[in-house]
Design a protein around this motif. Structure first.
Motif, PDB file in Angstrom:
ATOM      1  N   ASN A   1       0.825  -1.211   0.000  1.00 18.93           N
ATOM      2  CA  ASN A   1       0.000   0.000   0.000  1.00 18.93           C
ATOM      3  C   ASN A   1       0.858   1.260   0.000  1.00 18.93           C
ATOM      4  OD1 ASN A   1      -2.549  -1.295   0.031  1.00 18.93           O
ATOM      5  ND2 ASN A   1      -2.347  -1.677   2.232  1.00 18.93           N
ATOM      6  N   PHE A   2       1.944   1.249   0.774  1.00 15.99           N
ATOM      7  CA  PHE A   2       2.845   2.403   0.783  1.00 15.99           C
ATOM      8  C   PHE A   2       3.516   2.573  -0.575  1.00 15.99           C
ATOM      9  CE2 PHE A   2       2.491   1.312   5.258  1.00 15.99           C
ATOM     10  CZ  PHE A   2       2.315   2.547   5.849  1.00 15.99           C
ATOM     11  N   ASP A   3       3.928   1.454  -1.167  1.00 16.06           N
ATOM     12  CA  ASP A   3       4.541   1.525  -2.497  1.00 16.06           C
ATOM     13  C   ASP A   3       3.547   2.032  -3.534  1.00 16.06           C
ATOM     14  OD1 ASP A   3       6.908   0.755  -4.239  1.00 16.06           O
ATOM     15  OD2 ASP A   3       5.311  -0.422  -5.174  1.00 16.06           O
ATOM     16  N   LYS A   4       2.298   1.690  -3.365  1.00 16.44           N
ATOM     17  CA  LYS A   4       1.268   2.110  -4.312  1.00 16.44           C
ATOM     18  C   LYS A   4       1.062   3.615  -4.278  1.00 16.44           C
ATOM     19  CE  LYS A   4      -3.563   1.218  -5.540  1.00 16.44           C
ATOM     20  NZ  LYS A   4      -4.773   0.412  -5.215  1.00 16.44           N
ATOM     21  N   ILE A   5       0.948   4.189  -3.088  1.00 15.82           N
ATOM     22  CA  ILE A   5       0.708   5.630  -3.027  1.00 15.82           C
ATOM     23  C   ILE A   5       1.967   6.435  -3.366  1.00 15.82           C
ATOM     24  CG2 ILE A   5      -1.127   5.332  -1.334  1.00 15.82           C
ATOM     25  CD1 ILE A   5       0.864   6.383   0.789  1.00 15.82           C
ATOM     26  N   LEU A   6       3.142   5.913  -3.015  1.00 19.35           N
ATOM     27  CA  LEU A   6       4.371   6.649  -3.314  1.00 19.35           C
ATOM     28  C   LEU A   6       4.667   6.676  -4.811  1.00 19.35           C
ATOM     29  CD1 LEU A   6       6.697   5.493  -0.400  1.00 19.35           C
ATOM     30  CD2 LEU A   6       5.529   7.682  -0.648  1.00 19.35           C
ATOM     31  N   ASN A   7       4.151   5.707  -5.563  1.00 19.34           N
ATOM     32  CA  ASN A   7       4.328   5.688  -7.009  1.00 19.34           C
ATOM     33  C   ASN A   7       3.126   6.261  -7.755  1.00 19.34           C
ATOM     34  OD1 ASN A   7       6.929   4.430  -7.124  1.00 19.34           O
ATOM     35  ND2 ASN A   7       5.962   2.494  -6.557  1.00 19.34           N
ATOM     36  N   ASP A   8       2.212   6.860  -7.022  1.00 23.63           N
ATOM     37  CA  ASP A   8       1.038   7.463  -7.636  1.00 23.63           C
ATOM     38  C   ASP A   8       1.294   8.961  -7.834  1.00 23.63           C
ATOM     39  OD1 ASP A   8      -1.430   8.140  -8.559  1.00 23.63           O
ATOM     40  OD2 ASP A   8      -2.510   7.697  -6.702  1.00 23.63           O
ATOM     41  N   PRO A   9       1.276   9.464  -9.076  1.00 26.99           N
ATOM     42  CA  PRO A   9       1.501  10.902  -9.294  1.00 26.99           C
ATOM     43  C   PRO A   9       0.463  11.776  -8.607  1.00 26.99           C
ATOM     44  CG  PRO A   9       1.697   9.680 -11.357  1.00 26.99           C
ATOM     45  CD  PRO A   9       1.147   8.730 -10.355  1.00 26.99           C
ATOM     46  N   GLU A  10      -0.746  11.257  -8.438  1.00 32.07           N
ATOM     47  CA  GLU A  10      -1.786  12.045  -7.776  1.00 32.07           C
ATOM     48  C   GLU A  10      -1.446  12.311  -6.311  1.00 32.07           C
ATOM     49  OE1 GLU A  10      -6.621  11.834  -6.953  1.00 32.07           O
ATOM     50  OE2 GLU A  10      -5.673  10.454  -8.371  1.00 32.07           O
ATOM     51  N   PHE A  11      -0.751  11.345  -5.679  1.00 28.46           N
ATOM     52  CA  PHE A  11      -0.335  11.555  -4.291  1.00 28.46           C
ATOM     53  C   PHE A  11       0.618  12.731  -4.183  1.00 28.46           C
ATOM     54  CE2 PHE A  11       3.001  10.739  -1.101  1.00 28.46           C
ATOM     55  CZ  PHE A  11       2.240  10.799   0.047  1.00 28.46           C
ATOM     56  N   TRP A  12       1.601  12.789  -5.065  1.00 32.08           N
ATOM     57  CA  TRP A  12       2.562  13.890  -5.026  1.00 32.08           C
ATOM     58  C   TRP A  12       1.926  15.211  -5.438  1.00 32.08           C
ATOM     59  CZ3 TRP A  12       6.446  12.857  -2.149  1.00 32.08           C
ATOM     60  CH2 TRP A  12       6.928  11.550  -2.065  1.00 32.08           C
ATOM     61  N   THR A  13       0.903  15.156  -6.294  1.00 33.82           N
ATOM     62  CA  THR A  13       0.148  16.364  -6.607  1.00 33.82           C
ATOM     63  C   THR A  13      -0.563  16.896  -5.371  1.00 33.82           C
ATOM     64  OG1 THR A  13      -0.195  15.648  -8.892  1.00 33.82           O
ATOM     65  CG2 THR A  13      -1.690  17.327  -8.048  1.00 33.82           C
ATOM     66  N   SER A  14      -1.159  15.980  -4.609  1.00 39.29           N
ATOM     67  CA  SER A  14      -1.840  16.405  -3.383  1.00 39.29           C
ATOM     68  C   SER A  14      -0.850  16.923  -2.347  1.00 39.29           C
ATOM     69  CB  SER A  14      -2.647  15.236  -2.818  1.00 39.29           C
ATOM     70  OG  SER A  14      -1.797  14.165  -2.433  1.00 39.29           O
TER      71      SER A  14
END
Length: 338
Positions: free
Chosen positions: A88-101
């Motif tokens: 789950n951590f790997d999923k959000i850290l590789n999600d561009p939307e997370f870094w946008t937020s």
């Protein structure tokens, strides 16, 4: 025949030991032990309710959220968890939307915190002087803080409406074209920041005012005798005396900006507000977590986002602690500039 005359104490019985004395001694010993126990245990009993409530409603949810972050679990299947480890951590850290937020959260935090604290410092400086009806003015500046976030966000949503909004109507009076505040990348962040500034400036102003009233008048009198103007007194006396309070408000405002939820959610409302705009232009970390947890029903990534927010807050708190320690060291260093 001579007989010996018995002495007075010959037939006297041996003195009896009083039973009251050992009883009194045991009672005194028991009281002494109770007193020592009370002296040692009472402080823990007084603070126990806080730790019990914190453990039940703070520590346990935090640890349980961390446990959920290591599993695959949906909103409709809380009883069935599948261990996935750090997936789950790997999923959000590789999600561009997370870094946008993350970038949106920090940008909105900077745009709202810096003007807010500067305005609060200026208002506190004005209220620190003797004004007529000072209690009335202090109540007035605290009124936005007492207003619910939902009411404030809905009112400002009407102000920032693209069609028929009060702000665009005012801009039209002076010859400017209407602005689509919610759909712009910078205008949406500015609109949310204005809501935050309006709500929290008075609250921080009262904190600064309380700190200013604790500054000894002797410092101002000495500065006045040295020929310092009011502006110089503010820079050389008030600001250095408020450094711990300023750092405190920075930390509190930073934590608040990391938890922004109601303002971006209600800026447009509906599906767009729940996703942070049509291009996620004002999506904050709280909105991102809300999407995973409630809209999609994936509690594992949502819990991972919550722990990522905690890690960011700890990093920010550590940075503020280092800055505060630097200022304290420079203040006590011989020959340091005031």
């Amino acid at each position: 025949m001579a007989t010996s005359t018995p002495t007075r104490d010959a037939d006297a019985q041996a003195p009896r030991t009083s039973k009251k004395e050992p009883t009194a001694e045991r009672r005194q010993l028991w009281r002494s032990r109770l007193w020592r126990f009370d002296d040692k245990a009472s402080p823990y009993a007084y603070i126990a309710p806080f730790f019990l409530i914190f453990g039940a409603f703070g520590l346990y949810p935090l640890l349980y959220t961390g446990w959920i972050a290591l599993h695959r679990v949906s909103m409709t299947g809380l009883d069935s968890m599948e261990w996935v480890g750090w997936e789950n951590f790997d999923k959000i850290l590789n999600d561009p939307e997370f870094w946008t937020s993350v970038s949106n959260t920090f940008l909105i935090g900077v745009i709202s915190t810096v003007p807010q604290l500067l305005m609060a410092l200026g208002l506190a400086h004005l209220l620190n002087y003797r004004l007529r009806a000072s209690t009335f003015w202090r109540t007035i500046i605290l009124t936005p803080y007492a207003t619910s976030v939902a009411s404030a966000a809905l009112v400002f949503a009407l102000v920032f409406r693209a069609d028929g909004g009060l702000l665009n109507w005012t801009l039209g009076l002076v010859g400017f074209d209407p602005v689509n505040w919610a759909n712009g990348h910078w205008t949406s962040k500015l609109a949310i920041s204005i809501i935050v500034i309006w709500r929290w400036t008075g609250y921080n102003a009262l904190i600064y005012l309380a700190a200013m009233q604790a500054v000894p008048n002797d410092l101002y009198e000495a500065a006045s005798l040295d020929g310092a103007s009011r502006w110089q007194q503010f820079r050389k006396v008030t600001i250095p005396s408020l450094r711990p309070t300023i750092l405190f408000t920075i930390v509190i405002s930073t934590i608040g900006s990391m938890q922004l939820f109601g303002e971006p959610l209600l800026l447009e409302g509906g599906a767009l507000g729940a996703t942070g705009g049509n291009e996620n232009q004002y999506e904050t970390l709280s909105i991102y977590l809300y999407n995973y947890g409630w809209n999609l029903g994936h509690l594992g990534p949502a819990a991972a986002v919550a722990w990522a927010m905690l890690a960011l807050l700890l990093l920010i708190a550590a940075a503020n602690w280092i800055v505060g320690r630097f200022f304290r060291t420079s203040a006590v260093r011989p020959g340091a500039p005031s």
